[in-house]
Enzyme design. Structure first.
Site, PDB file in Angstrom:
ATOM      1  CB  THR A   1      -0.977   0.041   1.190  1.00  0.00           C
ATOM      2  OG1 THR A   1      -0.250   0.108   2.406  1.00  0.00           O
ATOM      3  CG2 THR A   1      -1.910  -1.164   1.195  1.00  0.00           C
TER       4      THR A   1
ATOM      5  CB  ILE B   1      18.199  -8.415   7.737  1.00  0.00           C
ATOM      6  CG1 ILE B   1      17.184  -8.892   8.781  1.00  0.00           C
ATOM      7  CG2 ILE B   1      19.354  -7.642   8.360  1.00  0.00           C
ATOM      8  CD1 ILE B   1      16.679  -7.831   9.710  1.00  0.00           C
ATOM      9  CG  LEU B   2      18.624  -4.326   2.994  1.00  0.00           C
ATOM     10  CD1 LEU B   2      18.214  -2.927   2.534  1.00  0.00           C
ATOM     11  CD2 LEU B   2      19.018  -5.189   1.799  1.00  0.00           C
TER      12      LEU B   2
ATOM     13  CG  HIS C   1       9.270   1.928  12.233  1.00  0.00           C
ATOM     14  ND1 HIS C   1       9.464   0.558  12.159  1.00  0.00           N
ATOM     15  CD2 HIS C   1       8.842   2.177  13.499  1.00  0.00           C
ATOM     16  CE1 HIS C   1       9.196   0.012  13.333  1.00  0.00           C
ATOM     17  NE2 HIS C   1       8.814   0.974  14.160  1.00  0.00           N
TER      18      HIS C   1
ATOM     19  CG  ASP D   1      13.353   0.621  12.772  1.00  0.00           C
ATOM     20  OD1 ASP D   1      13.259   0.724  11.534  1.00  0.00           O
ATOM     21  OD2 ASP D   1      12.740  -0.242  13.427  1.00  0.00           O
TER      22      ASP D   1
ATOM     23  CD  GLU E   1      -7.501   4.841   5.993  1.00  0.00           C
ATOM     24  OE1 GLU E   1      -8.118   3.934   5.428  1.00  0.00           O
ATOM     25  OE2 GLU E   1      -7.993   5.508   6.939  1.00  0.00           O
TER      26      GLU E   1
ATOM     27  CB  ALA F   1       1.184   8.792   9.641  1.00  0.00           C
ATOM     28  CD  GLU F   2       2.884   3.053   7.589  1.00  0.00           C
ATOM     29  OE1 GLU F   2       3.495   2.452   6.702  1.00  0.00           O
ATOM     30  OE2 GLU F   2       2.286   2.456   8.506  1.00  0.00           O
TER      31      GLU F   2
HETATM   32  C1  GAR Z   1       3.780  -0.673   6.689  1.00  0.00           C
HETATM   33  O1  GAR Z   1       2.953  -0.373   7.783  1.00  0.00           O
HETATM   34  C2  GAR Z   1       5.218  -0.294   6.995  1.00  0.00           C
HETATM   35  O2  GAR Z   1       5.332   0.865   7.761  1.00  0.00           O
HETATM   36  C3  GAR Z   1       5.664  -1.492   7.790  1.00  0.00           C
HETATM   37  O3  GAR Z   1       5.106  -2.593   7.098  1.00  0.00           O
HETATM   38  C4  GAR Z   1       3.875  -2.188   6.478  1.00  0.00           C
HETATM   39  C5  GAR Z   1       3.915  -2.561   5.013  1.00  0.00           C
HETATM   40  O4  GAR Z   1       2.677  -2.346   4.381  1.00  0.00           O
HETATM   41  N1  GAR Z   1       7.087  -1.553   7.862  1.00  0.00           N
HETATM   42  C6  GAR Z   1       7.749  -1.947   8.966  1.00  0.00           C
HETATM   43  O5  GAR Z   1       7.204  -2.356   9.957  1.00  0.00           O
HETATM   44  C7  GAR Z   1       9.271  -1.856   8.857  1.00  0.00           C
HETATM   45  N2  GAR Z   1       9.866  -1.980  10.152  1.00  0.00           N
HETATM   46  P1  GAR Z   1       2.529  -2.202   2.810  1.00  0.00           P
HETATM   47  O6  GAR Z   1       3.200  -3.425   2.167  1.00  0.00           O
HETATM   48  O7  GAR Z   1       1.047  -2.221   2.585  1.00  0.00           O
HETATM   49  O8  GAR Z   1       3.176  -0.903   2.382  1.00  0.00           O
END
Ligand code: GAR
Length: 206
Positions: A16, A96-97, A113, A154, A181, A183-184
């Site tokens: 997403t 992991i990288l 995150h 992180d 919705e 924030a990310e």
């Molecule tokens: C998201 O909430 C992202 O922030 C989280 O995984 C989800 C992926 O959703 N990432 C972490 O937790 C990284 N530590 P998406 O595939 O729908 O974008």
């Protein structure tokens, strides 16, 4: 002269956040960068369908299938070189990288995150687990963070953050949806634009 910074988006699942980047590119709010590659650690990730529907080249590099971390990371390096990538956006990338990999891309890898770092972050905090931990601790505000990736999980410099309220009766799933919705999906395209614009400016200055 570099017109657009070439972005690789690393994914593992639903994608997403990738979709938010695709939508921002279409809307023109992401205009200094172009989505040049979607690289998935998981061959079954729905994010790959989103990339294909948007006409973005895809690659799959699975740590499990490639056997060793070295083989995994050299496959990634090759894909990035083949697509002349300038910056990497981790959008739900669950592999992991290594510190060695990250050292090749200083201030060129962004991660989203789903918490307000330094809360609920680091080893073991990913996806729904982050929201479960926030609810278990009883915090009233959470959010999302976009940060540069360095060798500390992180732990890289924070670029953008946005707070989101926790509401009575929230489940981890409901909270995850609200954080995405509010924030990310807002922060990640904005951060990708900021870094892309900076890369173009740096190249022009040379
Ligand atoms: C998201 O909430 C992202 O922030 C989280 O995984 C989800 C992926 O959703 N990432 C972490 O937790 C990284 N530590 P998406 O595939 O729908 O974008």
């Amino acid at each position: 002269m570099l017109k657009k910074a070439r972005i690789a988006v690393f994914v593992s699942g639903g994608g997403t956040n990738l979709q938010a980047l695709i939508d921002a590119q279409r809307a023109g709010t992401l205009h200094s960068g172009e989505l040049a590659l979607v690289l998935s650690s998981n061959p079954g990730a729905y994010a790959l369908e989103r990339a294909k529907a948007a006409g973005i080249p895809t690659a799959v590099c699975s740590r499990k299938e490639l056997g060793t971390q070295e083989a995994f990371e050299s496959a990634i390096h090759r894909a990035l070189a083949a697509h002349a990538v300038h910056l990497i956006v981790l959008a739900g990338f669950m592999s992991i990288l290594s510190a060695d990999f990250v050292s090749w891309w200083p201030k060129r890898i962004l991660n989203v995150h789903p918490s307000l770092i330094p809360s609920f972050c680091g080893k073991g905090y990913y996806g729904l687990k982050v929201h479960e931990a926030a609810l278990a601790r009883g915090v009233k505000v959470t959010g999302a963070t976009v940060h540069f990736v360095n060798e500390i999980p992180d732990g890289g410099e924070i670029l953008l953050q946005k707070a989101v309220d926790i509401l009575p009766g929230d489940t981890p799933e409901a909270l995850q949806k609200r954080v995405m919705e509010q924030a990310e999906w807002v922060l990640l395209p904005r951060a990708a634009e900021l870094l892309s614009a900076q890369i173009i400016q740096e190249k022009e200055g040379v």
